[in-house]
Motif scaffolding. Structure first.
Motif, PDB file in Angstrom:
ATOM      1  N   TYR A 120      43.187  34.336  28.632  1.00 12.90           N
ATOM      2  CA  TYR A 120      42.791  34.518  29.929  1.00 12.90           C
ATOM      3  C   TYR A 120      43.918  34.308  31.072  1.00 12.90           C
ATOM      4  O   TYR A 120      44.825  33.303  30.614  1.00 12.90           O
ATOM      5  N   GLN A 127      33.627  36.506  35.198  1.00 12.33           N
ATOM      6  CA  GLN A 127      34.918  36.710  34.613  1.00 12.33           C
ATOM      7  C   GLN A 127      35.945  35.780  34.918  1.00 12.33           C
ATOM      8  O   GLN A 127      36.673  35.012  34.030  1.00 12.33           O
ATOM      9  N   ALA A 128      35.997  35.338  36.459  1.00 17.08           N
ATOM     10  CA  ALA A 128      36.892  34.249  36.715  1.00 17.08           C
ATOM     11  C   ALA A 128      36.564  32.979  36.390  1.00 17.08           C
ATOM     12  O   ALA A 128      37.504  31.986  36.072  1.00 17.08           O
ATOM     13  N   LYS A 157      32.207  39.835  38.066  1.00 22.21           N
ATOM     14  CA  LYS A 157      33.698  39.406  38.545  1.00 22.21           C
ATOM     15  C   LYS A 157      33.638  37.819  38.690  1.00 22.21           C
ATOM     16  O   LYS A 157      34.685  37.266  38.236  1.00 22.21           O
ATOM     17  N   LEU A 158      32.596  37.187  39.144  1.00 17.34           N
ATOM     18  CA  LEU A 158      32.633  35.743  39.206  1.00 17.34           C
ATOM     19  C   LEU A 158      32.521  35.175  37.880  1.00 17.34           C
ATOM     20  O   LEU A 158      33.287  34.245  37.499  1.00 17.34           O
ATOM     21  N   PHE A 179      44.511  32.611  34.824  1.00 19.09           N
ATOM     22  CA  PHE A 179      43.895  32.207  35.953  1.00 19.09           C
ATOM     23  C   PHE A 179      44.803  31.262  36.693  1.00 19.09           C
ATOM     24  O   PHE A 179      45.880  30.709  36.268  1.00 19.09           O
ATOM     25  N   LYS A 180      44.240  30.889  37.892  1.00 14.50           N
ATOM     26  CA  LYS A 180      45.208  30.137  38.682  1.00 14.50           C
ATOM     27  C   LYS A 180      45.388  28.782  38.084  1.00 14.50           C
ATOM     28  O   LYS A 180      44.235  27.956  37.643  1.00 14.50           O
TER      29      LYS A 180
END
Lengths: 313, 282
Positions: free
Chosen positions: B106, A19-20, A16-17, B108-109
């Motif tokens: 993607y 991916q983020a 998950k990390l 994302f923030k």
């Protein structure tokens, strides 16, 4: 299922990390490069325009004093005038001629396509080279321009050495180089107009002029807007021809803001004055791009709400 | 327009076209014929009085081209321009392509804020920020190096935007299936996305090439060392010198016109596509 998602397995957390983090890893080089070399200079110039370099290298905050000094200069208003005059006259000539040229070249015959390729050549030519090539043409004693005038029985002219003519010569050179570039985009716009629109017009009895003004030009609106805005931005900050051919003269008749900013910084090392000029020009650019953003949104609500601020490279 | 069929109209059309082509090509032609004359004096003689020899050289020699390379080391600016252009195009593809990929595929923030900043970065023309950039690069100690010519040109908001638009249209399902097959992000980008995106890569690379090739203030101030000069700066200095050796200058300009024209003309279709899809709404 519940067990797997609920379990704090280090493997899944790591996944998950990862991916983020992926998008940030992908973006990192561009964030660094655009941040340092494109965005930081904008703020650097803006903030520095409020400071002054004193004797002995100390830097003091002077608020808008640099601006007031600049506005107080007798030549500043002349530079603004020269910049705006050059920008708007050149853009108008370029856009009108580019539209006409695009209409002429919007045909499919072999000959027209051959001409089109030849007319694109100036796109590949750097402004410096364009100026070099035209430089001798406009030389007062040995230039072909005067030889042509004399052959036609007219009197020869001082070109780059005359305060009345110099700016027009620069406009001429910029038009020579720029028209085919802008024509490229207008031609692409013309080719996007579907033939069936013309067919329908024909049934309604259009002639050449109604076809041009009621079908072709309105359908070219978006391309035109893009060309007008990008062209205005480029002409607003014209530099190379002034630097190479006139040095801002004769009697400041070609002294554009961009050239003043360059000279302030690199000839007189007066950076605070230069930053004030740069800040003013950045504001001008942002206003022009903002106008395009606004117009594209206003006039074209059908194709999404994503207005784009754009200029060419 | 396409079917205005009268013969008179066609004849006028052709005549106007020929005049336009002559006007556009005239200065280029003039530079080339004057680069093969024996000496400057010939240029002056025939520009002051019109004759056939104004347009057709009496003599023919390539010696100015040899002079250009042998005595004036013109291969140096040629080589510098080539290195700088290739580096800008290659790194520009990697940096902007990956950024476009992140924006397209993607979530994302801070995505919107970042995208706005990227758009904002190309609202201000590069020439205008050359002056603060000079100070900044001076502070970083990279002035007078190739890095100063290349690094500021790589990251470009408009190119990121162009890539993002193109990648956006590649179906997510394709990426998903590759991911299920065990492909990592790097493999997905280089083995799946890149082969699908050849047209946009050509467009973007041409835009980066032209950007580098059109720049003048920045290469002039950032790399003033004689062994780092790019073509346009080298030529601008020929003109600035008090003794102007026109045959030599024309030989240099002829080369500086032919090379980019040979690169751009066959690929102009891609260039137009690139700029219009970044700059216009479809």
């Amino acid at each position: 299922m519940k067990q797997i998602t609920g379990a704090k397995s280090p493997g899944i957390q790591w996944y998950k990390l990862k991916q983020a983090a992926t998008p940030f890893v992908l973006l990192l080089p561009s964030i660094i490069l655009i941040g340092i070399f494109k965005i930081y200079p904008i703020f650097y110039a803006f903030i520095s325009s409020f400071f002054k370099n004193g004797k002995g290298g100390q830097i003091s905050f002077v608020f808008i004093q640099n601006y007031l000094n600049l506005f107080g200069e007798a030549t500043f208003s002349k530079s603004v005038w020269v910049t705006l005059k050059f920008c708007f006259v050149t853009t108008a000539i370029q856009v009108v001629l580019a539209v006409i040229l695009a209409l002429f070249l919007n045909r499919t015959s072999k000959f027209v396509q051959f001409c089109r390729t030849l007319i694109y050549i100036p796109v590949a030519i750097n402004m410096v080279i364009a100026c070099t090539v035209w430089n001798m043409f406009f030389s007062e004693s040995t230039g072909l321009a005067n030889t042509f005038l004399e052959a036609l029985g007219l009197s020869s002219q001082p070109w780059l050495t005359s305060p009345q003519n110099a700016l027009w010569v620069l406009m001429f050179i910029c038009c020579w180089k720029g028209i085919s570039y802008w024509m490229m985009f207008l031609l692409a716009g013309l080719q996007n107009i579907n033939d069936s629109v013309y067919e329908a017009g024909k049934l309604d009895g259009t002639n050449f002029f109604t076809q041009l003004f009621c079908i072709t030009l309105p359908m070219l609106k978006n391309s035109m807007l893009f060309v007008v805005v990008s062209d205005t931005l480029i002409n607003m900050f014209m530099f190379a021809p002034v630097y190479l051919l006139t040095n801002g003269g004769p009697s400041k008749s070609t002294d554009t803001l961009m050239y003043e900013a360059y000279r302030s910084a690199f000839s007189y090392s007066n950076y605070s004055r230069s930053y004030v000029l740069v800040t003013i020009m950045m504001l001008m650019a942002i206003v022009i791009a903002g106008i395009q953003f606004f117009l594209m949104r206003e006039k074209d609500p059908a194709s999404g709400n994503r207005g784009k601020k754009v200029r060419t490279i | 327009m396409k079917q205005s069929g009268s013969k008179v109209f066609n004849a006028i059309h052709y005549i106007v076209l020929v005049i336009l082509v002559v006007f556009v090509l005239f200065p280029i032609f003039f530079a080339m014929i004057n680069s093969v004359r024996f000496q400057d004096a010939e240029i002056y003689t025939y520009t002051q009085k019109l004759s056939l020899h104004t347009f057709l050289p009496e003599t023919f020699t390539m010696k100015h081209y040899f002079r250009l390379f042998a005595e004036n080391h013109f291969w140096m600016p040629l080589l510098n321009s080539a290195i700088v252009s290739v580096a800008t195009v290659v790194f520009g593809f990697l940096v902007n392509g990956l950024a476009g990929f992140a924006f397209a595929k993607y979530d994302f923030k801070g995505k919107n804020v970042l995208f706005f900043l990227f758009l904002f970065s190309f609202m201000v023309p590069f020439e205008v920020i050359s002056i603060p950039l000079y100070k900044i690069c001076g502070g970083m100690g990279i002035l007078n190096s190739r890095a100063a010519l290349i690094l500021p040109m790589i990251g470009h908001g408009m190119i990121v935007f162009l890539y993002r638009q193109f990648f956006h249209d590649i179906p997510d399902a394709l990426l998903e299936s590759a991911r299920i097959d065990g492909a990592g992000t790097a493999r997905i980008f280089f083995q799946l996305i890149v082969p699908l995106s050849k047209p946009v890569i050509i467009s973007a690379s041409l835009m980066m090439f032209i950007q580098q090739w059109d720049a003048f203030i920045w290469p002039m101030v950032a790399a003033s060392d004689s062994n780092l000069k790019v073509i346009q700066v080298a030529i601008s200095e020929f003109v600035g010198e008090t003794y102007t050796d026109w045959t030599l200058i024309y030989a240099a300009t002829a080369i500086a016109i032919i090379i980019p024209a040979l690169i751009l003309l066959p690929l102009q279709k891609y260039y137009i596509q690139g700029v219009s899809s970044a700059g216009l709404k479809e």
